[in-house]
Scaffold this motif. Sequence first.
Motif, PDB file in Angstrom:
ATOM      1  N   ASP A  90       9.467   5.796   1.411  1.00 25.79           N
ATOM      2  CA  ASP A  90       8.246   5.007   1.529  1.00 25.79           C
ATOM      3  C   ASP A  90       8.540   3.514   1.436  1.00 25.79           C
ATOM      4  O   ASP A  90       7.791   2.696   1.967  1.00 25.79           O
ATOM      5  CB  ASP A  90       7.262   5.398   0.422  1.00 25.79           C
ATOM      6  CG  ASP A  90       6.904   6.870   0.465  1.00 25.79           C
ATOM      7  OD1 ASP A  90       6.418   7.328   1.526  1.00 25.79           O
ATOM      8  OD2 ASP A  90       7.126   7.568  -0.541  1.00 25.79           O
ATOM      9  N   ASP A 134       0.846  -1.192   0.000  1.00 21.35           N
ATOM     10  CA  ASP A 134       0.000   0.000   0.000  1.00 21.35           C
ATOM     11  C   ASP A 134       0.887   1.250   0.000  1.00 21.35           C
ATOM     12  O   ASP A 134       1.004   1.959   0.999  1.00 21.35           O
ATOM     13  CB  ASP A 134      -0.914  -0.019   1.229  1.00 21.35           C
ATOM     14  CG  ASP A 134      -1.902   1.139   1.228  1.00 21.35           C
ATOM     15  OD1 ASP A 134      -2.158   1.700   0.142  1.00 21.35           O
ATOM     16  OD2 ASP A 134      -2.409   1.473   2.317  1.00 21.35           O
ATOM     17  N   ARG A 142       7.555  -3.117   8.966  1.00 16.60           N
ATOM     18  CA  ARG A 142       7.229  -1.715   9.168  1.00 16.60           C
ATOM     19  C   ARG A 142       7.586  -1.325  10.593  1.00 16.60           C
ATOM     20  O   ARG A 142       7.883  -2.181  11.434  1.00 16.60           O
ATOM     21  CB  ARG A 142       5.739  -1.458   8.910  1.00 16.60           C
ATOM     22  CG  ARG A 142       5.260  -1.986   7.573  1.00 16.60           C
ATOM     23  CD  ARG A 142       3.807  -1.684   7.314  1.00 16.60           C
ATOM     24  NE  ARG A 142       3.613  -0.334   6.815  1.00 16.60           N
ATOM     25  CZ  ARG A 142       2.479   0.128   6.322  1.00 16.60           C
ATOM     26  NH1 ARG A 142       1.410  -0.663   6.293  1.00 16.60           N
ATOM     27  NH2 ARG A 142       2.366   1.366   5.889  1.00 16.60           N
ATOM     28  N   LEU A 153       4.088   0.017  15.991  1.00 13.42           N
ATOM     29  CA  LEU A 153       3.150   1.069  16.413  1.00 13.42           C
ATOM     30  C   LEU A 153       3.316   1.354  17.893  1.00 13.42           C
ATOM     31  O   LEU A 153       3.637   0.462  18.679  1.00 13.42           O
ATOM     32  CB  LEU A 153       1.723   0.631  16.092  1.00 13.42           C
ATOM     33  CG  LEU A 153       1.417   0.396  14.607  1.00 13.42           C
ATOM     34  CD1 LEU A 153      -0.021  -0.101  14.448  1.00 13.42           C
ATOM     35  CD2 LEU A 153       1.640   1.671  13.813  1.00 13.42           C
ATOM     36  N   PRO A 165       6.908   7.436   8.085  1.00 15.48           N
ATOM     37  CA  PRO A 165       6.048   6.847   9.133  1.00 15.48           C
ATOM     38  C   PRO A 165       5.277   5.612   8.702  1.00 15.48           C
ATOM     39  O   PRO A 165       5.097   4.690   9.482  1.00 15.48           O
ATOM     40  CB  PRO A 165       5.118   8.014   9.495  1.00 15.48           C
ATOM     41  CG  PRO A 165       5.933   9.235   9.213  1.00 15.48           C
ATOM     42  CD  PRO A 165       6.756   8.906   8.008  1.00 15.48           C
ATOM     43  N   ASP A 166       4.800   5.569   7.469  1.00 16.36           N
ATOM     44  CA  ASP A 166       4.058   4.401   6.980  1.00 16.36           C
ATOM     45  C   ASP A 166       4.882   3.580   5.988  1.00 16.36           C
ATOM     46  O   ASP A 166       4.333   2.822   5.196  1.00 16.36           O
ATOM     47  CB  ASP A 166       2.754   4.847   6.300  1.00 16.36           C
ATOM     48  CG  ASP A 166       1.781   5.461   7.295  1.00 16.36           C
ATOM     49  OD1 ASP A 166       1.715   4.958   8.433  1.00 16.36           O
ATOM     50  OD2 ASP A 166       1.113   6.442   6.940  1.00 16.36           O
ATOM     51  N   TYR A 174       7.771   0.925   4.282  1.00 13.76           N
ATOM     52  CA  TYR A 174       8.028  -0.514   4.300  1.00 13.76           C
ATOM     53  C   TYR A 174       9.521  -0.786   4.120  1.00 13.76           C
ATOM     54  O   TYR A 174      10.199  -0.096   3.336  1.00 13.76           O
ATOM     55  CB  TYR A 174       7.310  -1.218   3.152  1.00 13.76           C
ATOM     56  CG  TYR A 174       5.814  -1.182   3.180  1.00 13.76           C
ATOM     57  CD1 TYR A 174       5.076  -2.218   3.761  1.00 13.76           C
ATOM     58  CD2 TYR A 174       5.118  -0.131   2.579  1.00 13.76           C
ATOM     59  CE1 TYR A 174       3.683  -2.196   3.748  1.00 13.76           C
ATOM     60  CE2 TYR A 174       3.728  -0.105   2.563  1.00 13.76           C
ATOM     61  CZ  TYR A 174       3.020  -1.139   3.148  1.00 13.76           C
ATOM     62  OH  TYR A 174       1.650  -1.116   3.124  1.00 13.76           O
TER      63      TYR A 174
END
Length: 243
Positions: free
Chosen positions: A100, A34, A240, A243, A127-128, A130
């Motif tokens: 990214d 994504d 990733r 969190l 931050p998001d 991979y």
Amino acid sequence: MNPEVYLQMESVEREHWWFQGRRAIISHVIGKLDLPQNPVILEAGCGTGGNLEILSKLGTTCAFEMNDAALDIALKNACGAEVHRGQLPDAVPFPERQFDLICMFDVLEHIADDVLAIEKLSHKLAPDGYLFVTVPALPMLWSEHDVKLHHHRRYVRGQLIRVMEQAGLAVSWVSYFNFSLLPVAVASRLYAKIRGIRPTGDELPPACVNQVFARILSMEKHLLFPGRLPIGLSLAAVARRKL
């Protein structure tokens, strides 16, 4: 190594069934992520630049390589990518950039402190973002080829997951690949051991064999992400930030 060696490596990387098949799997997995439109991509340890063409088609691509002879060839194969000299874990370029997607294809096994290398790359993730890694698998298949390539290790699934987690990442997918040709590889290594042969692993097989093997390995992409294979000559993982 002599610069001529890297010219040979460039030719092998372009034509050999292993690299053709791995590129097919790499493209498939990245296509399932994504990622934002026109993602910013980093390849860590790009060698002679054999992956830069496919990565550059996917987004804005940067890369680094530690060996000057390989770097010279990678610059010629850059396909618009920004390629710098760099080294893991302590000399990662692009200090102001976040990515990214960070790719490391069969590089981690060359680094003594693999956890530190992954941790350094994790700091470059958006931050998001991979991290996508491939490594050689199954320590029982350790051979003269690993020694020649200055590998520190071959991995098993749990070991690769632990490295990622110790570096502060969460693994979202991990799978073996090159499952279909595992019996061929095992038989070849056993034969070489019995006969006292030290194959280089760099030579191209006959064209018809090379084409068939490339097709077989490429077909495995249809079984991967989110699917997994239970065993194989290689491992791939996507991770990733936790969190």
